[in-house]
Write an enzyme that holds these catalytic residues in place. Structure first.
Site, short mmCIF file in Angstrom:
data_model
loop_
_atom_site.label_atom_id
_atom_site.label_comp_id
_atom_site.label_asym_id
_atom_site.label_seq_id
_atom_site.Cartn_x
_atom_site.Cartn_y
_atom_site.Cartn_z
CE1 TYR A 38 41.06 -3.94 79.45
CE2 TYR A 38 39.03 -3.80 80.73
CZ TYR A 38 39.80 -3.39 79.66
OH TYR A 38 39.33 -2.43 78.80
CG PHE A 61 51.58 24.17 82.08
CD1 PHE A 61 52.90 24.58 82.23
CD2 PHE A 61 51.35 22.92 81.53
CE1 PHE A 61 53.96 23.76 81.85
CE2 PHE A 61 52.40 22.09 81.15
CZ PHE A 61 53.70 22.51 81.31
CB THR A 62 52.13 24.54 77.18
OG1 THR A 62 52.60 23.45 77.96
CG2 THR A 62 53.18 25.64 77.15
CG ASP A 105 48.37 21.65 87.34
OD1 ASP A 105 48.91 20.70 87.95
OD2 ASP A 105 48.67 21.96 86.17
CE LYS A 162 55.52 17.68 85.15
NZ LYS A 162 54.68 17.13 84.08
NE ARG A 169 58.39 26.07 78.63
CZ ARG A 169 57.45 25.17 78.38
NH1 ARG A 169 56.72 24.67 79.33
NH2 ARG A 169 57.22 24.77 77.15
CG PHE A 183 56.62 24.43 73.30
CD1 PHE A 183 55.36 25.00 73.32
CD2 PHE A 183 56.83 23.25 73.98
CE1 PHE A 183 54.33 24.40 74.02
CE2 PHE A 183 55.79 22.65 74.68
CZ PHE A 183 54.53 23.23 74.70
C1 P61 Z 1 57.27 20.05 82.32
F1 P61 Z 1 57.47 21.88 77.72
N1 P61 Z 1 54.97 19.65 82.66
O1 P61 Z 1 57.18 20.95 83.17
P1 P61 Z 1 51.96 15.82 81.57
N2 P61 Z 1 50.54 20.81 84.61
C2 P61 Z 1 51.77 21.23 84.92
C3 P61 Z 1 52.87 20.70 84.28
O2 P61 Z 1 54.08 21.13 84.60
C4 P61 Z 1 52.68 19.68 83.28
C5 P61 Z 1 51.36 19.26 83.01
C6 P61 Z 1 50.31 19.85 83.67
C7 P61 Z 1 56.07 19.32 81.97
C8 P61 Z 1 56.07 18.43 80.75
C9 P61 Z 1 55.81 19.32 79.60
O3 P61 Z 1 55.02 22.69 77.37
C10 P61 Z 1 55.26 21.49 77.98
O4 P61 Z 1 52.10 14.66 82.50
C11 P61 Z 1 51.93 22.29 85.94
O5 P61 Z 1 53.27 16.25 80.98
O6 P61 Z 1 50.94 15.56 80.52
C12 P61 Z 1 53.77 19.15 82.57
O7 P61 Z 1 51.42 16.98 82.48
C13 P61 Z 1 51.07 18.23 81.98
C14 P61 Z 1 56.81 20.08 79.07
C15 P61 Z 1 54.53 19.64 79.24
C16 P61 Z 1 56.53 21.14 78.24
C17 P61 Z 1 54.24 20.71 78.41
O8 P61 Z 1 58.33 19.74 81.78
#
Ligand code: P61
Length: 472
Positions: A85, A137-138, A228, A271, A396, A463
């Site tokens: 833990y 970014f979303t 980021d 990623k 997108r 989305f």
């Molecule tokens: C992706 F449709 N990306 O590209 P988390 N920063 C950046 C990202 O690309 C990102 C996150 C933060 C995704 C997953 C995803 O609208 C969407 O680990 C540059 O996913 O929490 C994530 O990191 C967030 C897909 C996220 C989406 C949001 O596919």
């Protein structure tokens, strides 16, 4: 002594192919469905590829997030993950990997990227603040707004132009940033959010020169720079290719220098970092880190695991080291994306150029000019591509951009795209060939694709779960 072998014949001009620096040890069968089955599946999913069942998908290019294949070394790490833990050995291995590869000393482990964004936004943003960034970014923008801030796009104009061949379309426009500082005052800007290899722009890099200049400008005004760093390895590759002075530096060296021009970073480890779950917030300032840890223990978990199990941290620590161990890894990763992109360019399919780091982005506006923007061309194109071949991409465009918080109208982004995202170490070039052929087929029959309307529209991040029906 005469050399036995190894000297190339004089005048040889042969350029050599590259291949992936790994071989396949475990495979996962995938299933091709019939067109009839796919027509039924997409209708059941409300024409939203996020709502498809993955067993109905043939080649899954929805995302490169959490979809990487781990190495045997990472899987071995899963077995020896320390599940204590508090104070787990795997946590300290992760701290060491982040410090060595990114250069940040303070680590706040989270379950994925958006949790790190949440904590960062909560500790730094006050009601009425402005947070500039190189395209939204979303999830990042969601957390900035949720904390009371206003996102301001300061990316260069070329990023919004699908045909511009600018080598660094992710760059910050320093004039736009200066203008914002003049207008609202530096004390209203807690930090700038700089995304490496900008996702929504098509996986487009930021140059080292721009990162340095942005850092210097912000520091003159007491504004923090938060990276980021989710896709920094891809960005480092482009810097090595396109910024001459970096041609002979290793990806590991370039990575470290990118991070040097920041005060901290949020990372979705799903990623670059080659794991299926995980993320972190990394900082330099111990005081800020203290504030972040206070929130971490409330929202995620104890500060030595945050949102991850010991085995997840162990696999992550190994993934972080692996991603920069050789430059061949990223060469093969970005090279595969380029392979698909070039096939589409050769066939005359309009895509975002230059080809990005993590995926190929189809220009839905150009492919479906007969569909008005508020009938969601990219959403329709993603659905049609799935029906054609079982290839799953992601919208997108206007659906992802959401609504203006004040007026309630759609945000109309300049880019209306379908993203075909390539998971790391998962698919072969043959899968890319099949994908290219499917896209070409849909583009050739694009007149048959019609618009869509909402049958269900969630209030935020719409989305993910929205449902649609065909118009007419
Ligand atoms: C992706 F449709 N990306 O590209 P988390 N920063 C950046 C990202 O690309 C990102 C996150 C933060 C995704 C997953 C995803 O609208 C969407 O680990 C540059 O996913 O929490 C994530 O990191 C967030 C897909 C996220 C989406 C949001 O596919």
């Amino acid at each position: 002594m005469r050399q036995w072998y190894g000297v190339r014949a004089k005048g040889s001009r042969m350029t050599r192919s590259w291949a992936e620096p790994w071989k396949i040890k475990v495979v996962e069968p995938i299933r091709m469905t019939t067109k009839q089955e796919r027509i039924a599946a997409i209708a059941e999913a409300g024409y939203n590829t996020f709502l498809l069942r993955s067993e109905d998908v043939y080649i899954d290019l929805l995302t490169d997030s959490g979809t990487s294949a781990m190495s045997d070394q990472q899987w071995a790490g899963m077995m020896i993950g320390d599940e204590a833990y508090a104070g787990a050995k795997s946590y300290y291995n992760l701290v060491g990997a982040v410090e060595d590869v990114y250069g940040y000393e303070e680590l706040i482990p989270t379950h994925q990227g958006r949790a790190a964004e949440h904590i960062l936004s909560q500790i730094l943003i006050k009601d009425g603040d402005y947070v500039p960034g190189n395209m939204y970014f979303t999830t990042t923008r969601f957390h900035q707004e949720y904390a009371g801030g206003k996102f301001v796009d300061v990316i260069i104009d070329e990023a919004h132009d699908p045909t511009s061949l600018h080598p660094f379309k992710g760059n910050i426009d320093l004039d736009k940033l200066r203008k914002l500082i003049d207008e609202v005052g530096a004390d209203k800007i807690p930090y700038i959010s700089v995304e490496s290899n900008v996702n929504m722009a098509g996986g487009q890099p930021v140059s080292m020169a721009n990162l340095k200049a942005t850092y210097e400008l912000c520091h003159q005004h007491g504004i923090l720079v938060m990276l980021d760093a989710t896709r920094t390895v891809d960005n480092a590759w482009f810097i090595k290719q396109r910024e001459e002075v970096y041609a002979d530096k290793s990806i590991a060296e370039i990575m470290r220098e990118i991070c040097d021009y920041s005060d901290g970073a949020t990372v979705s480890s799903k990623k670059d970092n080659l794991v299926n779950i995980g993320g972190f917030l990394a900082l330099r300032d111990p005081e800020l880190a203290k504030q972040a840890r206070a929130l971490l223990v409330a929202f995620e978990g104890l500060h030595t695991y945050g949102g991850m199990s010991g085995r997840d941290m162990e696999a992550l620590a190994r993934g972080i080291r692996e991603m920069v161990e050789t430059d061949d890894h990223v060469r093969a990763r970005v090279g595969q994306v380029e392979y698909l992109g070039n096939k589409l360019v050769e066939a005359g399919v309009p895509i975002i150029r230059p080809v990005g780091g993590h995926g190929v982005f189809l220009n839905a506006k150009a492919i479906l000019p007969h569909i008005p923007h508020d009938e969601f061309p990219a959403q329709a194109l993603a659905a049609a591509l799935y029906v054609e071949s079982g290839v799953r991409g992601m919208e997108r465009g206007i659906v992802s951009a959401g609504r203006n918080k004040v007026t309630g109208n759609h945000n109309y982004p300049k880019l209306e795209l379908v993203r075909l995202t390539i998971p790391r170490r998962v698919y072969t070039q043959a899968h890319m060939d099949v994908t290219a052929e499917s896209v070409i087929e849909v583009v050739e029959n694009s007149a048959a694709v019609g618009g869509l309307r909402f049958t269900y529209e969630p209030e935020s991040l719409r989305f993910f779960q929205a449902r649609f029906e065909p118009i007419g």
